[in-house]
Design an enzyme around this catalytic site. Structure first.
Site, PDB file in Angstrom:
ATOM      1  N   ASP A  67     -28.676 -62.385  53.800  1.00 37.26           N
ATOM      2  CA  ASP A  67     -28.886 -60.982  54.179  1.00 37.26           C
ATOM      3  C   ASP A  67     -29.753 -60.217  53.179  1.00 37.26           C
ATOM      4  OD1 ASP A  67     -27.698 -60.512  56.677  1.00 37.26           O
ATOM      5  OD2 ASP A  67     -25.687 -60.297  55.825  1.00 37.26           O
ATOM      6  N   ARG A 138     -18.419 -49.314  55.866  1.00 40.26           N
ATOM      7  CA  ARG A 138     -18.812 -50.021  54.649  1.00 40.26           C
ATOM      8  C   ARG A 138     -18.589 -49.205  53.373  1.00 40.26           C
ATOM      9  NH1 ARG A 138     -22.368 -54.359  55.838  1.00 40.26           N
ATOM     10  NH2 ARG A 138     -21.630 -55.219  57.806  1.00 40.26           N
ATOM     11  N   HIS A 167     -23.587 -48.775  59.624  1.00 43.16           N
ATOM     12  CA  HIS A 167     -24.232 -48.117  58.484  1.00 43.16           C
ATOM     13  C   HIS A 167     -24.864 -46.829  59.007  1.00 43.16           C
ATOM     14  CE1 HIS A 167     -25.186 -51.894  55.808  1.00 43.16           C
ATOM     15  NE2 HIS A 167     -24.247 -51.166  55.225  1.00 43.16           N
ATOM     16  N   CYS A 261     -33.483 -51.104  57.424  1.00 39.27           N
ATOM     17  CA  CYS A 261     -32.642 -51.966  56.587  1.00 39.27           C
ATOM     18  C   CYS A 261     -33.475 -52.806  55.618  1.00 39.27           C
ATOM     19  CB  CYS A 261     -31.838 -52.940  57.442  1.00 39.27           C
ATOM     20  SG  CYS A 261     -30.809 -52.174  58.675  1.00 39.27           S
TER      21      CYS A 261
HETATM   22  N1  ARG Z   1     -26.072 -58.458  58.083  1.00 40.31           N
HETATM   23  C1  ARG Z   1     -26.206 -57.288  57.279  1.00 40.31           C
HETATM   24  C2  ARG Z   1     -24.861 -56.670  57.054  1.00 40.31           C
HETATM   25  O1  ARG Z   1     -24.080 -56.642  57.957  1.00 40.31           O
HETATM   26  C3  ARG Z   1     -27.157 -56.320  57.902  1.00 40.31           C
HETATM   27  C4  ARG Z   1     -27.453 -55.133  57.046  1.00 40.31           C
HETATM   28  C5  ARG Z   1     -28.320 -54.134  57.709  1.00 40.31           C
HETATM   29  N2  ARG Z   1     -28.757 -53.137  56.821  1.00 40.31           N
HETATM   30  C6  ARG Z   1     -28.763 -51.826  57.051  1.00 40.31           C
HETATM   31  N3  ARG Z   1     -29.325 -51.052  56.167  1.00 40.31           N
HETATM   32  N4  ARG Z   1     -28.183 -51.310  58.085  1.00 40.31           N
HETATM   33  O2  ARG Z   1     -24.546 -56.228  55.984  1.00 40.31           O
END
Ligand code: ARG
Length: 276
Positions: A67, A138, A167, A261
């Site tokens: 990632d 998160r 996010h 992202c």
């Molecule tokens: N697979 C990553 C996660 O779930 C994707 C992150 C995406 N990043 C973002 N800035 N939304 O953490």
């Protein structure tokens, strides 16, 4: 006429891109992925930003951290001060090391890792003097207070409620120093009211545009780079005088990521004063 401000971005090539675990509803390890395809989509995005006159630095990707392409999650940088992420999931925890090394090596003096869980510009978006901060999936609310104290800025907490938009940067994008666009359905009622009050002229995205990650966009104040499928959103942006650049992020979306992202904005350079 809108004006673009040249930006400084940090990105990470998706050399080791893969979906071999699932930490958001988009990620299905049983679905095949292609690092080559991810790389060509990433490269187009990178070249687009360079072509628009922005400076793009790179961090080195590491094997075993699939990632890492989502550099926006690595840190939040405001006024040259760097707060490195503390990732929520163990699978991404080691990414923080890269940012803890990179910033001091590039002249940044004020660099530290957050004490509380928070995922950089995934959940912290600067608009003018204020920092908008997501929570719910998160980033912990305590991380908002920590960021407010560290950056000396007002931090406006916003609660996310739809797991697809885990996010803040999947549901809201900052377009210039005052203007934002967002998808109201991603936010708790109280946060929605807060956004309505603070940004009465915001562009509101429809569910279909949000569902293709149209809000996971990068803007320099005039040029907005976004997922090519977000057609209606692009029209709304054009009506407001923005130039839009649709780009293919289909492979990155398999990991639950998109344009924004991949792009961490370095707001103001290192705080180091030049020696005389
Ligand atoms: N697979 C990553 C996660 O779930 C994707 C992150 C995406 N990043 C973002 N800035 N939304 O953490």
């Amino acid at each position: 006429m809108r004006t673009a401000r040249p930006r400084h971005y940090l990105m990470c090539r998706p050399t080791y891109f893969d979906v071999n675990y699932s930490i958001n509803p988009w990620m299905n390890p049983d679905k095949p992925t292609s690092a080559d395809l991810a790389l060509s989509q990433w490269k187009r995005l990178h070249d687009l930003l360079v072509g628009l006159g922005h400076t793009v630095d790179l961090v080195e990707p590491e094997p075993g951290l699939p990632d890492m392409v989502f550099a926006a999650n690595g840190a939040t940088v405001v006024d040259g001060r760097v707060l490195v992420a503390r990732f929520r999931h163990g699978q991404r925890a080691d990414e923080a090391r890269t940012y803890l090394d990179w910033f001091p090596q590039h002249g940044y003096r004020d660099v530290r890792q957050a004490d509380f869980q928070g995922e950089g510009e995934g959940d912290f978006l600067t608009v003018g003097d204020t920092v908008l901060a997501g929570t719910g999936f998160r980033t912990e609310p305590r991380a908002h207070e920590e960021a407010a104290a560290y950056f000396g800025r007002t931090v406006l907490g916003l609660e996310l409620v739809d797991p697809r938009f885990y996010h803040l940067d999947t549901a809201l994008a900052v377009l210039d120093d005052e203007e934002i666009m967002y998808y109201p359905g991603a936010f708790a009622p109280q946060s929605r009211s807060l956004l309505e009050e603070r940004f009465p002229d915001a562009i509101l995205a429809t569910e279909p545009d949000a569902a293709v990650f149209g809000l996971n966009a990068v803007s320099d104040g005039r040029n907005v780079v976004l997922a090519q499928e977000a057609v209606r959103l692009a029209e709304l942006l054009q009506e407001r005088g923005y130039r839009t650049f649709g780009t293919d992020i289909s492979e990155l979306l398999k990991a639950g990521g998109g344009v924004k992202c991949c792009v961490l904005e370095l707001r103001s350079g290192p705080t180091t004063t030049a020696s005389v």
